[in-house]
Design an enzyme around this catalytic site. Sequence first.
Site, short mmCIF file in Angstrom:
data_model
loop_
_atom_site.label_atom_id
_atom_site.label_comp_id
_atom_site.label_asym_id
_atom_site.label_seq_id
_atom_site.Cartn_x
_atom_site.Cartn_y
_atom_site.Cartn_z
N GLU A 135 21.29 -19.45 -42.26
CA GLU A 135 21.20 -19.09 -43.79
C GLU A 135 19.81 -19.56 -44.12
O GLU A 135 18.86 -18.79 -44.81
CB GLU A 135 22.29 -19.37 -44.33
CG GLU A 135 22.86 -18.09 -45.32
CD GLU A 135 24.07 -18.51 -46.12
OE1 GLU A 135 25.05 -19.26 -45.62
OE2 GLU A 135 24.11 -18.10 -47.31
N HIS A 174 37.27 -24.40 -21.95
CA HIS A 174 38.29 -23.33 -21.06
C HIS A 174 37.50 -22.07 -21.11
O HIS A 174 38.35 -20.96 -20.90
CB HIS A 174 39.54 -23.37 -21.86
CG HIS A 174 40.37 -24.66 -22.00
ND1 HIS A 174 40.89 -24.85 -20.82
CD2 HIS A 174 40.23 -25.54 -22.63
CE1 HIS A 174 41.56 -26.29 -21.03
NE2 HIS A 174 41.10 -26.44 -22.14
N LYS A 197 25.59 -6.71 -50.24
CA LYS A 197 26.49 -6.56 -51.37
C LYS A 197 26.28 -5.40 -52.41
O LYS A 197 27.24 -4.88 -52.93
CB LYS A 197 26.34 -8.22 -52.50
CG LYS A 197 27.16 -9.25 -51.62
CD LYS A 197 26.87 -10.59 -52.40
CE LYS A 197 27.70 -11.69 -51.63
NZ LYS A 197 27.68 -13.01 -52.36
O1 PA5 Z 1 25.44 -19.38 -49.05
C1 PA5 Z 1 25.60 -18.24 -49.73
O2 PA5 Z 1 24.79 -18.12 -50.67
C2 PA5 Z 1 26.58 -17.39 -49.31
O3 PA5 Z 1 27.45 -17.62 -48.10
C3 PA5 Z 1 27.61 -17.28 -50.46
O4 PA5 Z 1 28.46 -18.56 -50.50
C4 PA5 Z 1 28.80 -16.36 -50.14
O5 PA5 Z 1 28.41 -14.97 -50.13
C5 PA5 Z 1 29.79 -15.99 -51.18
O6 PA5 Z 1 29.41 -16.24 -52.40
P1 PA5 Z 1 30.03 -17.27 -53.67
O7 PA5 Z 1 29.83 -18.88 -53.06
O8 PA5 Z 1 29.19 -17.04 -54.85
O9 PA5 Z 1 31.33 -17.21 -53.81
#
Ligand code: PA5
Length: 338
Positions: A220, A236, A328
């Site tokens: 990310e 394994h 999204k």
């Molecule tokens: O790191 C991020 O931005 C994502 O992995 C979010 O955590 C994920 O999309 C879920 O959103 P939220 O944390 O607002 O529930």
Amino acid sequence: MVDTNDMYSMVKEFPGLLTKYKLGNEIQETCGRIGDEGLNGIVIIGMGGSAIAGLYVQSLFKESASIPVLTNLDYTLPAFVDSNWMTIAVSYSGNTEETLAAYNEAIKRDSPTFIIASAGELISKDNCLRKIKIIEGYQPRAAFPLIFTPILNLIECAMGLKPTQLENIADSLSKKIVEWESSPLAPRNFAQDLVGSAPVFIGSKHLVPVAYRAKCQINENAKTMAFFSEIPEANHNEIESFTARNEFEILPIFLRSLYEDTWIQKRMNITAELYEEEGYSPVRLSIRNSSKLEEMLALTLYLDLVSVEFAQIRKVDPLSIERIIKLKNELNKDRQKL
Ligand code: PA5
């Protein structure tokens, strides 16, 4: 003052954020009462950056708790979650659809439910037992320490345990950030070693979620491939892929714990040696610490810093989550058509 436009600055806030939230007496009593009435289990619901803290707490309780502690990363809940299960719903933005759906399901099943969120639809719900509103403005993944402590403390209270105070660990982590900078372990140096290969973070026991977090942070923040696996399971299957005839550059990174038992230690050592024989250059990473909890948090902080340094080296913006937002938005468009 933290600069929320700068991931590096947010990650450096990690130690301070760990001690930001203390459960008030009322919430501690509510949790304690639910625990005393008898629980069959505890489920933490969330996705991505909001779920990872749940996975850490789940692994901390795995060998000691008399009831299951599960993290649920989905729209739906397992059928066995009912009014005898406690639910902790976590969404940093408060608008994650999978979390909202699982939350609604928990409420339908009369599960005593707590909310941790900074904003959005989740924080405005009034059908839960108690809400913990955390500060806005962070990226969800940088809010990990803000989310981790309340989850840990809620579960401890429900189990009749004293809530862990994290001040000493926070102090030690702040010192480590400074020490690392001027040592061969500087996060920048480690990040430099990742250039050109896909890292596989390999953990065991309480370091499995740490390996998973490291993979997600590289994905990310640094916007590149990374993987994770766990010992003994990787012995394994995955072990067969570490052959000399691989088309990809892979860097195995073993997260070594000071608490490994004899057989995990032997497996970690032999696996790394086998990978070396096949021409890989395994890295063994361990960090001085005084408890399993500090070990998890110190490695997490260190690898979070590495992921941001790696983003800088790769000249990508660690804050942007373009593809997550696109996905999204597409789903929202489809939902509006219904
Ligand atoms: O790191 C991020 O931005 C994502 O992995 C979010 O955590 C994920 O999309 C879920 O959103 P939220 O944390 O607002 O529930």
